[in-house]
Write a protein that holds these residues in place. Structure first.
Motif, PDB file in Angstrom:
ATOM      1  N   GLN A 153       0.804  -1.223   0.000  1.00  0.00           N
ATOM      2  CA  GLN A 153       0.000   0.000   0.000  1.00  0.00           C
ATOM      3  C   GLN A 153       0.840   1.278   0.000  1.00  0.00           C
TER       4      GLN A 153
ATOM      5  N   HIS B 255       0.904  -9.265   4.679  1.00  0.00           N
ATOM      6  CA  HIS B 255      -0.246  -8.370   4.508  1.00  0.00           C
ATOM      7  C   HIS B 255      -0.670  -8.453   3.031  1.00  0.00           C
TER       8      HIS B 255
ATOM      9  N   ASN C 183      -1.841 -10.641   8.488  1.00  0.00           N
ATOM     10  CA  ASN C 183      -2.851  -9.602   8.641  1.00  0.00           C
ATOM     11  C   ASN C 183      -4.159 -10.072   8.024  1.00  0.00           C
ATOM     12  N   GLU C 184      -5.196 -10.149   8.844  1.00  0.00           N
ATOM     13  CA  GLU C 184      -6.552 -10.396   8.360  1.00  0.00           C
ATOM     14  C   GLU C 184      -6.652 -11.559   7.386  1.00  0.00           C
TER      15      GLU C 184
ATOM     16  N   TRP D 158      -8.911 -13.546   7.102  1.00  0.00           N
ATOM     17  CA  TRP D 158     -10.281 -13.573   6.561  1.00  0.00           C
ATOM     18  C   TRP D 158     -10.310 -12.936   5.173  1.00  0.00           C
ATOM     19  N   CYS D 159      -9.660 -11.778   5.037  1.00  0.00           N
ATOM     20  CA  CYS D 159      -9.678 -11.067   3.751  1.00  0.00           C
ATOM     21  C   CYS D 159      -8.937 -11.866   2.685  1.00  0.00           C
TER      22      CYS D 159
ATOM     23  N   LEU E  59     -12.058 -12.852   0.470  1.00  0.00           N
ATOM     24  CA  LEU E  59     -12.101 -11.892  -0.639  1.00  0.00           C
ATOM     25  C   LEU E  59     -11.163 -12.334  -1.768  1.00  0.00           C
TER      26      LEU E  59
ATOM     27  N   ASN F 148      -8.014  -5.839  14.245  1.00  0.00           N
ATOM     28  CA  ASN F 148      -8.246  -4.664  13.406  1.00  0.00           C
ATOM     29  C   ASN F 148      -9.746  -4.437  13.389  1.00  0.00           C
TER      30      ASN F 148
ATOM     31  N   TYR G  53     -13.096  -1.957  12.285  1.00  0.00           N
ATOM     32  CA  TYR G  53     -13.653  -0.835  11.527  1.00  0.00           C
ATOM     33  C   TYR G  53     -15.125  -0.588  11.846  1.00  0.00           C
TER      34      TYR G  53
ATOM     35  N   PRO H 139     -19.366 -12.948   0.703  1.00  0.00           N
ATOM     36  CA  PRO H 139     -18.097 -13.636   0.944  1.00  0.00           C
ATOM     37  C   PRO H 139     -18.245 -14.820   1.901  1.00  0.00           C
TER      38      PRO H 139
ATOM     39  N   GLU I 233      -5.286  -2.039  14.048  1.00  0.00           N
ATOM     40  CA  GLU I 233      -5.796  -1.100  13.041  1.00  0.00           C
ATOM     41  C   GLU I 233      -7.135  -0.564  13.496  1.00  0.00           C
TER      42      GLU I 233
ATOM     43  N   TRP J 219      -5.023   3.201  11.597  1.00  0.00           N
ATOM     44  CA  TRP J 219      -4.880   2.958  10.166  1.00  0.00           C
ATOM     45  C   TRP J 219      -5.319   4.236   9.473  1.00  0.00           C
TER      46      TRP J 219
ATOM     47  N   GLU K 189      -5.515   2.027  -1.405  1.00  0.00           N
ATOM     48  CA  GLU K 189      -6.577   1.347  -0.646  1.00  0.00           C
ATOM     49  C   GLU K 189      -7.153   0.184  -1.476  1.00  0.00           C
ATOM     50  N   TRP K 190      -6.285  -0.786  -1.789  1.00  0.00           N
ATOM     51  CA  TRP K 190      -6.682  -2.037  -2.440  1.00  0.00           C
ATOM     52  C   TRP K 190      -7.620  -1.804  -3.625  1.00  0.00           C
TER      53      TRP K 190
HETATM   54  C1  GBH Z   1      -7.957  -3.430   6.553  1.00  0.00           C
HETATM   55  O1  GBH Z   1      -8.877  -4.290   5.968  1.00  0.00           O
HETATM   56  C2  GBH Z   1      -6.638  -3.734   5.943  1.00  0.00           C
HETATM   57  O2  GBH Z   1      -5.803  -4.463   6.829  1.00  0.00           O
HETATM   58  C3  GBH Z   1      -5.903  -2.532   5.423  1.00  0.00           C
HETATM   59  O3  GBH Z   1      -4.871  -2.949   4.575  1.00  0.00           O
HETATM   60  C4  GBH Z   1      -6.895  -1.624   4.737  1.00  0.00           C
HETATM   61  O4  GBH Z   1      -6.266  -0.581   4.045  1.00  0.00           O
HETATM   62  C5  GBH Z   1      -7.806  -1.089   5.794  1.00  0.00           C
HETATM   63  O5  GBH Z   1      -8.409  -2.115   6.523  1.00  0.00           O
HETATM   64  C6  GBH Z   1      -8.896  -0.196   5.243  1.00  0.00           C
HETATM   65  O6  GBH Z   1      -9.708  -0.873   4.350  1.00  0.00           O
HETATM   66  O7  GBH Z   1     -18.005  -8.261   3.226  1.00  0.00           O
HETATM   67  O8  GBH Z   1     -16.836  -7.991   1.114  1.00  0.00           O
HETATM   68  O9  GBH Z   1     -18.154  -6.185   1.996  1.00  0.00           O
HETATM   69  C7  GBH Z   1     -10.211  -3.919   5.898  1.00  0.00           C
HETATM   70  C8  GBH Z   1     -11.135  -4.871   6.591  1.00  0.00           C
HETATM   71  C9  GBH Z   1     -12.877  -6.421   6.218  1.00  0.00           C
HETATM   72  C10 GBH Z   1     -13.239  -4.139   5.660  1.00  0.00           C
HETATM   73  C11 GBH Z   1     -14.024  -6.812   5.325  1.00  0.00           C
HETATM   74  C12 GBH Z   1     -14.380  -4.529   4.758  1.00  0.00           C
HETATM   75  C13 GBH Z   1     -16.205  -6.115   4.464  1.00  0.00           C
HETATM   76  C14 GBH Z   1     -15.866  -6.730   3.155  1.00  0.00           C
HETATM   77  N1  GBH Z   1     -12.266  -5.200   5.762  1.00  0.00           N
HETATM   78  N2  GBH Z   1     -15.001  -5.736   5.229  1.00  0.00           N
HETATM   79  S1  GBH Z   1     -17.312  -7.348   2.311  1.00  0.00           S
END
Ligand code: GBH
Length: 463
Positions: free
Chosen positions: A26, A127, A171-172, A174-175, A179, A300, A302, A320, A368, A415, A422-423
């Protein structure tokens, strides 16, 4: 008690880590410098339609070249810790023979620079930037990738193990799994729920092998893993909604926490997914590897999830969550960030309290937490982001509440340090405490960065 609250001022424990976080792909740029090989994110970002605006991480904030300036900014903010990630494709050589010393040198220099500036280095080993060559042999759906991760962890630990204060294996995950291999919204962009569950297990195995490698190398820092955990709430107390929340909680939280902290997969989640897979990819000794003791839990956070049973016949084919097509996700009432994510600090407090209740009195870090907002240039030319200040204040207050409730919460990382890639959203979302002008690469500390710096200096926030 560990914390004080007097006249609208919340004071944190004297040992509290005030941090900020980033990730290699990133911020670094320099994607072919010094022997770095391609990762799945280079490939994914080069495919049309994957990333907003066709953005890629090829240059990004150019942190690889500007890390000294960035560490100086961290010291100005007064950070007590900085969480970065090591890029596996900088450390692995093409073909997999031996390690790329030039790649390791970068992180060696970064760590020394941080220590000289009085900032604790916190290193994440993965990550999301899998070497493309490993994806070509199956990626996280292949068990072999977990074994390769263990070897990579050993190589990094040998180089940095005497100076890193805390390690996150992953890191995460799950993602990466849900994803990357489930919806295909993240690299490598593969779709399929069986693949996502297979990847989940191999990521957990990689975590366990990573812990073993770090211990074997005798690292001096704490060993942990960062999970994107969250509170999952039912829309109503009706049994069908409660069951939807239970199912999602299993597939978001317990599918990671239970193997790592208890050495078992949640039986209800195994049951929920039995029509998809018999979980044959789990070998008898894997759970012992995965549940090797760790020193802390990193989360982490949000936003919380609010779910209900969908009306009969309504199926979400893009979910997902394997076997959760009949679960509907609802926006939580109240303000949202530029990601559309709800601002709900009670979800952070509830998550932290829940970890202690269900998994015991383990040290916890929030590795985060933060928000995307559009910045405005103020009359004096400064970057104004009052929403981010409100967001951070409210979430730090939630952290404070959790500590007062007995959670052994040791630190908090915003974060992110810098605006960055941002991905799937490319550069269209800004999470930084520090603004980056992508045309000139100039850094400017935002109002939120100055606010955070004052909180750090006083070890307290005013609420
Ligand atoms: C984090 O992931 C990351 O670690 C970081 O790299 C990133 O920049 C930051 O947060 C901000 O995005 O069910 O498909 O709609 C984000 C964590 C978890 C947020 C899954 C969105 C729902 C996805 N994400 N969540 S979905």
């Amino acid at each position: 008690t560990a914390v004080q609250a007097t006249q609208g001022r919340l004071t944190f424990p004297s040992t509290f880590w005030w941090g900020a976080a980033t990730a290699a792909y990133q911020i670094e740029g320099s994607v072919s410098a010094d022997g770095r090989t391609p990762s799945i994110w280079d490939t994914f970002a080069s495919q049309p339609g994957r990333i907003d605006g066709g953005d890629t991480g090829a240059t990004s904030t150019a942190h690889y070249l500007r890390y000294r300036e960035d560490v100086k900014l961290m010291a100005e903010l007064g950070l007590s810790a900085y969480r970065f990630s090591v890029a596996w494709p900088r450390v692995r050589r093409a073909g997999g023979a031996g390690w790329n010393e030039a790649g390791l040198d970068f992180y060696d220099r970064l760590v020394d620079e941080l220590l000289a500036a009085g900032v604790r280095p916190v290193a994440t080993l993965y990550h999301w930037d899998l070497p493309q060559e490993l994806e070509d042999t199956g990626g996280w759906t292949s068990r072999d990738t977990a074994l390769r991760f263990g070897e990579y962890a050993a190589a990094v630990a040998t180089r940095l193990g005497d100076r890193v204060a805390m390690w996150n294996t992953l890191n995460e995950p799950w993602c990466s799994a849900f994803l990357g291999y489930g919806t295909g919204g993240h690299a490598p962009g593969r779709r399929g729920h069986v693949g996502a569950l297979t990847a989940t297990h191999h990521l957990l195995l990689a975590h366990g092998l990573g812990v073993a490698a770090l211990r074997a190398a005798g690292v001096t820092g704490q060993v942990s893993v960062a999970l994107n955990a969250g509170a999952v709430r039912p829309l109503t107390p009706a049994p069908a909604d409660a069951d939807a929340a239970r199912r999602i909680d299993g597939l978001l939280n317990r599918i990671f926490f239970d193997p790592i902290l208890r050495g078992v997969y949640p039986s209800d989640t195994i049951e929920d997914t039995k029509d998809l897979t018999d979980w044959h990819f789990v070998r008898p000794s894997d759970l012992a590897t995965i549940s090797a003791p760790i020193d802390a839990v990193c989360v982490n956070y949000y936003q919380p999830d609010l779910v209900s049973a969908a009306p009969a016949g309504e199926l979400d084919h893009n979910t997902p969550y394997p076997t959760a097509q009949a679960v509907r996700f609802h926006p939580t009432p109240g303000p949202v960030t530029h990601m559309g994510w709800s601002v709900d600090p009670t979800g952070l407090r509830d998550l932290l309290v829940r970890i202690r209740r269900d998994y015991g009195d383990v040290p916890v870090y929030v590795t985060e937490n933060g928000a995307a907002y559009d910045d405005r240039v103020g009359p004096d030319g400064g970057i104004e982001d009052p929403e981010r200040i409100d967001y951070l204040r409210a979430h730090l207050a939630a952290v404070h509440e959790a500590i007062a409730a007995g959670v052994d919460l040791r630190g908090y990382f915003v974060w992110s340090l810098l605006d960055n890639f941002e991905w799937a959203f490319g550069f269209s979302r800004r999470f930084g405490l520090i603004h980056v002008d992508y045309a000139t690469l100039q850094r400017t500390v935002k109002a939120s960065g100055r606010w955070y710096s004052e909180a750090i200096a006083g070890n307290a926030i005013d609420v």
